[in-house]
Design a protein around this motif. Structure first.
Motif, PDB file in Angstrom:
ATOM      1  N   HIS A 175      -0.315  -5.420 -13.687  1.00  0.00           N
ATOM      2  CA  HIS A 175      -1.188  -4.712 -12.806  1.00  0.00           C
ATOM      3  C   HIS A 175      -0.618  -3.589 -12.102  1.00  0.00           C
ATOM      4  CE1 HIS A 175      -4.383  -4.001  -9.774  1.00  0.00           C
ATOM      5  NE2 HIS A 175      -4.935  -3.446 -10.763  1.00  0.00           N
ATOM      6  N   THR A 176      -1.197  -2.218 -11.892  1.00  0.00           N
ATOM      7  CA  THR A 176      -0.958  -1.537 -10.772  1.00  0.00           C
ATOM      8  C   THR A 176      -2.193  -0.737 -10.383  1.00  0.00           C
ATOM      9  OG1 THR A 176       0.574   0.240  -9.923  1.00  0.00           O
ATOM     10  CG2 THR A 176       0.166   0.303 -12.220  1.00  0.00           C
ATOM     11  N   LYS A 177      -1.946  -0.026  -9.247  1.00  0.00           N
ATOM     12  CA  LYS A 177      -3.022   1.053  -9.077  1.00  0.00           C
ATOM     13  C   LYS A 177      -2.651   2.284  -9.480  1.00  0.00           C
ATOM     14  CE  LYS A 177      -6.495   0.325  -6.993  1.00  0.00           C
ATOM     15  NZ  LYS A 177      -7.545  -0.336  -7.641  1.00  0.00           N
ATOM     16  N   TYR A 178      -3.775   3.039  -9.801  1.00  0.00           N
ATOM     17  CA  TYR A 178      -3.445   4.352 -10.263  1.00  0.00           C
ATOM     18  C   TYR A 178      -4.527   5.384  -9.543  1.00  0.00           C
ATOM     19  CZ  TYR A 178      -2.754   8.238 -13.520  1.00  0.00           C
ATOM     20  OH  TYR A 178      -2.280   9.390 -14.088  1.00  0.00           O
ATOM     21  N   PHE A 179      -4.000   5.842  -8.280  1.00  0.00           N
ATOM     22  CA  PHE A 179      -4.987   6.263  -7.436  1.00  0.00           C
ATOM     23  C   PHE A 179      -5.889   5.175  -7.102  1.00  0.00           C
ATOM     24  CE2 PHE A 179      -2.686   9.531  -9.429  1.00  0.00           C
ATOM     25  CZ  PHE A 179      -1.686  10.139  -8.241  1.00  0.00           C
ATOM     26  N   ASP A 180      -7.114   5.543  -7.172  1.00  0.00           N
ATOM     27  CA  ASP A 180      -8.487   4.664  -7.128  1.00  0.00           C
ATOM     28  C   ASP A 180      -8.686   3.774  -8.301  1.00  0.00           C
ATOM     29  OD1 ASP A 180      -8.667   5.759  -4.600  1.00  0.00           O
ATOM     30  OD2 ASP A 180     -10.453   7.415  -5.175  1.00  0.00           O
TER      31      ASP A 180
END
Ligand code: 4AD
Length: 429
Positions: A170-175
């Motif tokens: 998992h990672t963040k992609y902006f929001d």
């Protein structure tokens, strides 16, 4: 003019200059034997005290393991030398005298070597593995180029999973939430509908909590996808492809295979068609051998080895239960409880190297699978579109590069097949 160890054969009788490192040294008092490496190969340089200028002898005497230098010498053909050549040294220009080198020529534990992977790569064995990995990659490109495939690069950052949700990174992609690619397959299906026969070759990420000889967290996968190709033809393409790769290594990497002391007898069999066994028969075979496995269970590594031991070539295990396979696999038309899929198991205990299948082409069945697997239809809308606008039978597969290299090199762990392995709890160096 600078040359390389790999090219000295073109300069027999001439003086050459090579940028290199000292790998090892022996001295008899009057003669120093320098074991030199330059990345392209290994060669011995002989420094005879009575025949060289004093500063050449002194420079050679100062060299420690992994010191860097330019060596000048006359090339001599020598059948006894592993490389076939030797250098009669005429000059030694020191670049740097290396500090005491942590990796001695003695045996080291695996943890120590893994902590020093950046230096471990310099040894003859590791060099041989990396050279074979490179030849496998070259042969992969060659096969697809010669057979009309177009290379397509799927994204690494993805909004959904392709192979189940248990091992997603998992990672963040902006929001938004994003995941590192587990497989490029779904995108390759879109590409196959645009370009016919396509393949990808890229890094793949699986946050697998399994610490086995076959699992990496980051590995490289080759994923072909082909429009108008059914299950049967998919297997034929895999046979031709894997045979081409293995035969290319046998042809072009004899020196490296020798360094690894690989017995290549069984690799020579890897041509023509490969044996096949259905999942049903594989279960029966295991039960006859005393296993408690039952229909519906997945195979573990020891099961795969038992099955593979029956054959002297890679073997396909076909038609697995629908329940234990990915949502996109096409069911057998007469037996919907199994799917049109195959795993290719390498011989000699190296395990599964390929997973592949014919894909569901019917939009209604695909929608049903989304519901059964609790996948958001909204997120996979684009994938469903491929079945709405000119759906066709199509198939593909994924070959794990590191497991393939481990098999060809005869290594018992995948950690040596990739320059900087990412494994459970290992991110350094
Ligand atoms: O069987 P898998 O999961 O298949 C797929 O991902 C399909 N989407 C491929 C496709 O049809 N396009 O993985 C394919 C291969 C395995 O057979 C194995 O060789 C390798 O990828 N593999 C791994 N290699 C090293 N470490 C891991 N954790 C691996 N997981 C899979």
């Amino acid at each position: 003019m600078l040359t390389t160890i790999a090219q000295v054969g073109q300069h027999v009788g001439q003086e050459v200059r090579i940028g290199c490192w000292l790998y090892n040294k022996r001295s008899s008092g009057k003669i120093q034997f320098l074991q030199l490496r330059d990345g392209s190969g290994f060669i011995q340089g002989v420094v005879v005290k009575a025949e060289v200028a004093e500063n050449v002898w002194e420079n050679a005497s100062q060299l420690t393991q992994e010191s860097s230098l330019y060596i000048t010498g006359v090339v001599r053909a020598d059948d006894r030398a592993p490389s076939g050549y030797e250098l009669t040294v005429t000059g030694v220009e020191i670049i740097q005298i290396a500090q005491e080198y942590p990796i001695s020529l003695k045996e080291h534990g695996v943890d120590f070597l893994m902590d020093h992977r950046h230096l471990w790569l310099r040894t003859p064995r590791q060099r041989a593995v990396m050279a074979i990995r490179s030849e496998v990659i070259r042969a992969v490109y060659e096969y697809f180029h010669e057979n009309g495939f177009v290379k397509v690069d799927p994204p690494i950052l993805t909004p959904t999973s392709a192979e189940g949700t248990t091992n997603l990174f998992h990672t963040k992609y902006f929001d938004e939430d994003a995941y590192l690619s587990q497989s490029g397959q779904l995108y390759m299906e879109a590409a196959a509908m645009a370009l016919g026969r396509v393949y990808s070759f890229g890094p793949t990420f699986r946050a697998e909590k399994s610490k086995t000889r076959r699992h990496l967290i980051e590995f490289w996968m080759i994923e072909p996808e082909m429009a108008f190709v059914d299950h049967e033809e998919n297997l034929r393409i895999q046979e031709a492809f894997v045979s081409h790769v293995v035969q290319s290594v046998l042809k072009n990497c004899q020196r490296e295979l020798k360094t690894l002391e690989r017995d290549t007898t069984k690799l020579q069999n890897v041509t023509g068609s490969f044996p096949r066994i259905t999942y049903d028969d594989a279960i029966k075979l295991l039960q006859e051998k005393g296993s408690e496995i039952k229909w519906g269970d997945d195979f573990g590594a020891p099961d795969e080895t038992l099955i593979a031991d029956h054959f002297d070539k890679p073997v396909f295990i076909t038609h697995y239960p629908t329940e234990i396979k990915a949502f996109y696999m096409k069911p057998h038309p007469e037996r919907p409880e199994v799917v049109l899929c195959a795993d290719m198991i390498a011989p000699e205990g190296y395990g599964e190297i390929i997973g592949g299948s014919q894909r569901i082409d019917d939009p209604e069945l695909l929608e049903k699978r989304f519901a059964e697997h609790e996948l958001s239809e909204e997120a996979y809308r684009w994938y469903l579109d491929l079945r709405k606008y000119g759906t066709v039978p199509h198939s593909g597969f994924g070959l794990g590069l590191e497991r393939t290299v481990a098999w060809i090199c005869g290594l018992d762990h995948v950690r040596e097949t990739i320059p900087f392995p990412r494994m459970l709890y290992r991110l350094y160096p």
